[in-house]
Design an enzyme around this catalytic site. Structure first.
Site, PDB file in Angstrom:
ATOM      1  N   LYS A 118      33.636  45.537  47.163  1.00  0.00           N
ATOM      2  CA  LYS A 118      32.318  45.377  47.805  1.00  0.00           C
ATOM      3  C   LYS A 118      32.472  44.946  49.264  1.00  0.00           C
ATOM      4  O   LYS A 118      31.863  45.523  50.151  1.00  0.00           O
ATOM      5  CB  LYS A 118      31.471  44.318  47.061  1.00  0.00           C
ATOM      6  CG  LYS A 118      31.284  44.585  45.576  1.00  0.00           C
ATOM      7  CD  LYS A 118      30.419  43.523  44.921  1.00  0.00           C
ATOM      8  CE  LYS A 118      31.026  42.146  44.887  1.00  0.00           C
ATOM      9  NZ  LYS A 118      32.240  42.019  44.048  1.00  0.00           N
ATOM     10  N   ARG A 148      23.282  38.161  42.044  1.00  0.00           N
ATOM     11  CA  ARG A 148      24.283  38.080  40.986  1.00  0.00           C
ATOM     12  C   ARG A 148      23.671  37.647  39.665  1.00  0.00           C
ATOM     13  O   ARG A 148      24.389  37.551  38.665  1.00  0.00           O
ATOM     14  CB  ARG A 148      25.309  37.044  41.386  1.00  0.00           C
ATOM     15  CG  ARG A 148      26.625  37.616  41.848  1.00  0.00           C
ATOM     16  CD  ARG A 148      27.507  36.415  42.023  1.00  0.00           C
ATOM     17  NE  ARG A 148      28.873  36.711  42.135  1.00  0.00           N
ATOM     18  CZ  ARG A 148      29.498  36.981  43.267  1.00  0.00           C
ATOM     19  NH1 ARG A 148      28.840  37.073  44.373  1.00  0.00           N
ATOM     20  NH2 ARG A 148      30.781  37.163  43.262  1.00  0.00           N
ATOM     21  N   ARG A 157      45.251  40.470  47.769  1.00  0.00           N
ATOM     22  CA  ARG A 157      44.197  40.385  48.787  1.00  0.00           C
ATOM     23  C   ARG A 157      44.499  39.294  49.818  1.00  0.00           C
ATOM     24  O   ARG A 157      44.956  38.214  49.492  1.00  0.00           O
ATOM     25  CB  ARG A 157      42.856  40.074  48.127  1.00  0.00           C
ATOM     26  CG  ARG A 157      41.794  39.774  49.184  1.00  0.00           C
ATOM     27  CD  ARG A 157      40.408  39.843  48.696  1.00  0.00           C
ATOM     28  NE  ARG A 157      40.122  38.895  47.646  1.00  0.00           N
ATOM     29  CZ  ARG A 157      38.952  38.836  47.040  1.00  0.00           C
ATOM     30  NH1 ARG A 157      38.009  39.684  47.371  1.00  0.00           N
ATOM     31  NH2 ARG A 157      38.744  37.961  46.097  1.00  0.00           N
ATOM     32  N   ARG A 185      42.693  33.603  49.074  1.00  0.00           N
ATOM     33  CA  ARG A 185      41.602  32.782  48.536  1.00  0.00           C
ATOM     34  C   ARG A 185      42.056  31.935  47.347  1.00  0.00           C
ATOM     35  O   ARG A 185      42.855  32.395  46.532  1.00  0.00           O
ATOM     36  CB  ARG A 185      40.446  33.696  48.105  1.00  0.00           C
ATOM     37  CG  ARG A 185      39.485  33.969  49.225  1.00  0.00           C
ATOM     38  CD  ARG A 185      38.465  35.003  48.932  1.00  0.00           C
ATOM     39  NE  ARG A 185      37.783  34.906  47.663  1.00  0.00           N
ATOM     40  CZ  ARG A 185      36.807  35.723  47.284  1.00  0.00           C
ATOM     41  NH1 ARG A 185      36.409  36.681  48.110  1.00  0.00           N
ATOM     42  NH2 ARG A 185      36.236  35.601  46.118  1.00  0.00           N
ATOM     43  N   ARG A 206      36.045  34.893  36.413  1.00  0.00           N
ATOM     44  CA  ARG A 206      34.989  35.511  37.236  1.00  0.00           C
ATOM     45  C   ARG A 206      34.560  36.853  36.628  1.00  0.00           C
ATOM     46  O   ARG A 206      33.383  37.208  36.641  1.00  0.00           O
ATOM     47  CB  ARG A 206      35.485  35.697  38.676  1.00  0.00           C
ATOM     48  CG  ARG A 206      35.555  34.366  39.420  1.00  0.00           C
ATOM     49  CD  ARG A 206      36.456  34.432  40.643  1.00  0.00           C
ATOM     50  NE  ARG A 206      36.034  35.398  41.627  1.00  0.00           N
ATOM     51  CZ  ARG A 206      36.864  36.000  42.490  1.00  0.00           C
ATOM     52  NH1 ARG A 206      38.151  35.741  42.468  1.00  0.00           N
ATOM     53  NH2 ARG A 206      36.401  36.865  43.349  1.00  0.00           N
TER      54      ARG A 206
HETATM   55  P1  AP5 Z   1      37.275  43.270  48.165  1.00  0.00           P
HETATM   56  O1  AP5 Z   1      36.609  44.242  49.070  1.00  0.00           O
HETATM   57  O2  AP5 Z   1      37.572  41.901  48.691  1.00  0.00           O
HETATM   58  O3  AP5 Z   1      36.465  43.151  46.785  1.00  0.00           O
HETATM   59  P2  AP5 Z   1      35.101  42.424  46.448  1.00  0.00           P
HETATM   60  O4  AP5 Z   1      34.389  43.266  45.474  1.00  0.00           O
HETATM   61  O5  AP5 Z   1      34.372  42.031  47.703  1.00  0.00           O
HETATM   62  O6  AP5 Z   1      35.716  41.143  45.719  1.00  0.00           O
HETATM   63  P3  AP5 Z   1      35.350  39.627  45.742  1.00  0.00           P
HETATM   64  O7  AP5 Z   1      36.427  38.921  44.957  1.00  0.00           O
HETATM   65  O8  AP5 Z   1      35.132  39.134  47.166  1.00  0.00           O
HETATM   66  O9  AP5 Z   1      34.052  39.598  44.978  1.00  0.00           O
HETATM   67  P4  AP5 Z   1      33.356  38.434  44.386  1.00  0.00           P
HETATM   68  O10 AP5 Z   1      32.048  39.020  44.194  1.00  0.00           O
HETATM   69  O11 AP5 Z   1      33.957  37.810  43.196  1.00  0.00           O
HETATM   70  O12 AP5 Z   1      33.547  37.273  45.506  1.00  0.00           O
HETATM   71  P5  AP5 Z   1      32.502  36.550  46.459  1.00  0.00           P
HETATM   72  O13 AP5 Z   1      33.207  36.165  47.687  1.00  0.00           O
HETATM   73  O14 AP5 Z   1      31.251  37.340  46.555  1.00  0.00           O
HETATM   74  O15 AP5 Z   1      38.614  43.963  47.614  1.00  0.00           O
HETATM   75  C1  AP5 Z   1      39.529  43.253  46.790  1.00  0.00           C
HETATM   76  C2  AP5 Z   1      40.971  43.675  47.179  1.00  0.00           C
HETATM   77  O16 AP5 Z   1      41.164  45.042  46.832  1.00  0.00           O
HETATM   78  C3  AP5 Z   1      41.250  43.572  48.696  1.00  0.00           C
HETATM   79  O17 AP5 Z   1      42.565  43.162  48.891  1.00  0.00           O
HETATM   80  C4  AP5 Z   1      41.049  45.018  49.208  1.00  0.00           C
HETATM   81  O18 AP5 Z   1      41.824  45.289  50.373  1.00  0.00           O
HETATM   82  C5  AP5 Z   1      41.489  45.837  47.991  1.00  0.00           C
HETATM   83  N1  AP5 Z   1      40.753  47.093  47.861  1.00  0.00           N
HETATM   84  C6  AP5 Z   1      39.429  47.312  48.114  1.00  0.00           C
HETATM   85  N2  AP5 Z   1      39.110  48.602  47.842  1.00  0.00           N
HETATM   86  C7  AP5 Z   1      40.247  49.196  47.375  1.00  0.00           C
HETATM   87  C8  AP5 Z   1      40.555  50.519  46.923  1.00  0.00           C
HETATM   88  N3  AP5 Z   1      39.611  51.475  46.895  1.00  0.00           N
HETATM   89  N4  AP5 Z   1      41.821  50.770  46.519  1.00  0.00           N
HETATM   90  C9  AP5 Z   1      42.800  49.787  46.549  1.00  0.00           C
HETATM   91  N5  AP5 Z   1      42.556  48.516  46.974  1.00  0.00           N
HETATM   92  C10 AP5 Z   1      41.312  48.231  47.391  1.00  0.00           C
HETATM   93  O19 AP5 Z   1      32.153  35.269  45.569  1.00  0.00           O
HETATM   94  C11 AP5 Z   1      33.088  34.222  45.413  1.00  0.00           C
HETATM   95  C12 AP5 Z   1      32.422  33.077  44.666  1.00  0.00           C
HETATM   96  O20 AP5 Z   1      31.305  32.583  45.438  1.00  0.00           O
HETATM   97  C13 AP5 Z   1      31.832  33.418  43.293  1.00  0.00           C
HETATM   98  O21 AP5 Z   1      32.807  33.338  42.267  1.00  0.00           O
HETATM   99  C14 AP5 Z   1      30.757  32.317  43.171  1.00  0.00           C
HETATM  100  O22 AP5 Z   1      31.336  31.071  42.847  1.00  0.00           O
HETATM  101  C15 AP5 Z   1      30.227  32.207  44.587  1.00  0.00           C
HETATM  102  N6  AP5 Z   1      29.090  33.127  44.856  1.00  0.00           N
HETATM  103  C16 AP5 Z   1      29.043  34.112  45.788  1.00  0.00           C
HETATM  104  N7  AP5 Z   1      27.859  34.747  45.752  1.00  0.00           N
HETATM  105  C17 AP5 Z   1      27.135  34.149  44.779  1.00  0.00           C
HETATM  106  C18 AP5 Z   1      25.838  34.373  44.249  1.00  0.00           C
HETATM  107  N8  AP5 Z   1      25.043  35.368  44.732  1.00  0.00           N
HETATM  108  N9  AP5 Z   1      25.407  33.589  43.239  1.00  0.00           N
HETATM  109  C19 AP5 Z   1      26.181  32.585  42.750  1.00  0.00           C
HETATM  110  N10 AP5 Z   1      27.430  32.319  43.188  1.00  0.00           N
HETATM  111  C20 AP5 Z   1      27.904  33.100  44.211  1.00  0.00           C
END
Ligand code: AP5
Length: 215
Positions: free
Chosen positions: A13, A88, A127, A160, A171
Site C-alpha cells: 500500500k 481499518r 523492508r 520498523r 498484524r
Molecule cells: P509496503 O509498501 O511498505 O507495504 P504496506 O502495505 O504499506 O505495509 P505496512 O506494513 O506499512 O502496512 P500496515 O498497514 O500494517 O502498516 P501501517 O504503517 O499502516 O511494502 C512492504 C515491503 O514489500 C517493502 O519493503 C516494499 O519495498 C516491498 N514491496 C512492495 N510491493 C512489492 C512488490 N510488488 N513486489 C515485491 N516487494 C514489494 O500501520 C502500522 C501500525 O499503525 C498498525 O499495526 C497499527 O498499530 C497502527 N495503525 C495505522 N493505521 C491505523 C488505523 N487506521 N487504525 C488503527 N491503527 C492504525
C-alpha cells in the site's frame, strides 16, 4: 480524487500510494507514518499509540479518526488525497464518509492489494523505510540507489519495530478479523477494485493507474 488503499500489512500500500502521489500530485496520508511521527515527537497521540503499534495492535478509532479529520482540511488536500492504512475498521470507514460528506466530498476509488501471508512475512523482513520522506524500500525487490540511504531525502533507512515475524503474523490476524465488513461496505457502493499485489512493483503500478484512469 480521493483514493483509499486497502490490503494486509506488507501488501504494498505504502509503495503504491507513494508512486500514485507523484503521478497524481496529491498527498499520500498514511496513518501509520503519522502515528510513527507522533511517537518520535513524544506527543499525547504518540504516547497512546506506542505500545499498541509495537505489539501490532490497532490504535483506537477515535485517535486515528481525529488525525485524519485534522489532516484532510489542510490546503494540500484541496484537490484530493490518497489514504494509506485508513480506514481499518468499519467504524473508521463510516467516520470517513461522514467527514467527507461534511466537506461535500466522496471516496472515488478503493484499491485492495491482495498478497498471501507467507510472501508478506518475507517482504516485511527486507523492508526499510525513510521516516522523514515516507519512502519505502526492500533490500532485494525495491532497493535504494545507494544502500541504506533514501533516494529522495538522503536520510538513513531504518527497519520498523513491528516488522518482526511474530508481530507481522499478529498484524495479519487482526487484518483478517477486521477487513471483511469494510470490503463489503465498499463493494456495496461499487467502489472496490481488487489488484493482485504479488506482481512486480511496476506491474502493480500499471494496473492501479489503469483503474484510476477509468471513468
Ligand atoms: P509496503 O509498501 O511498505 O507495504 P504496506 O502495505 O504499506 O505495509 P505496512 O506494513 O506499512 O502496512 P500496515 O498497514 O500494517 O502498516 P501501517 O504503517 O499502516 O511494502 C512492504 C515491503 O514489500 C517493502 O519493503 C516494499 O519495498 C516491498 N514491496 C512492495 N510491493 C512489492 C512488490 N510488488 N513486489 C515485491 N516487494 C514489494 O500501520 C502500522 C501500525 O499503525 C498498525 O499495526 C497499527 O498499530 C497502527 N495503525 C495505522 N493505521 C491505523 C488505523 N487506521 N487504525 C488503527 N491503527 C492504525
Amino acid at each position: 480524487m480521493i483514493i483509499v488503499f486497502m490490503g494486509p500489512p506488507g501488501a504494498g500500500k505504502g509503495t503504491q500510494a507513494q508512486i500514485l502521489q507523484e503521478n497524481l500530485q496529491i498527498p499520500k496520508l498514511s496513518t501509520g507514518d503519522m502515528l510513527r511521527a507522533a511517537i518520535t515527537a513524544g506527543s499525547e497521540v504518540g504516547k497512546k499509540a506506542e505500545a499498541l503499534m509495537k505489539n501490532g495492535d490497532l490504535v483506537p478509532d477515535e485517535v486515528v479518526v481525529g488525525i485524519i479529520k485534522e489532516r484532510i482540511i489542510q490546503a494540500d488536500c484541496a484537490t484530493g488525497f490518497i489514504l494509506d492504512g485508513f480506514p481499518r475498521t468499519i467504524n473508521q470507514a463510516q467516520a470517513l464518509d461522514k467527514m467527507l460528506k461534511d466537506n461535500n466530498l466522496i471516496v472515488d476509488k478503493v484499491i485492495c492489494l491482495d498478497v498471501n501471508p507467507d510472501i508478506i512475512v518475507a517482504r516485511q523482513a527486507g523492508r526499510r523505510i525513510a521516516s522523514k520522506s515516507g519512502c519505502v524500500y526492500h533490500v532485494e525487490h525495491n532497493p535504494p540507489k545507494v544502500p541504506g540511504k533514501c533516494d529522495v531525502s538522503g536520510e538513513d533507512l531504518i527497519q520498523r519495530d513491528d516488522d518482526k515475524e511474530d508481530v507481522v503474523r499478529h498484524r495479519l490476524e487482526i487484518y483478517a478479523d477486521t477487513v471483511k465488513p469494510i470490503l463489503e461496505y465498499y463493494e456495496s457502493q461499487s467502489l472496490l477494485h481488487n489488484v493482485k499485489g504479488t506482481s512486480s512493483v511496476e506491474a502493480v503500478k500499471t494496473e492501479i493507474l489503469s483503474i484510476i484512469n477509468q471513468k
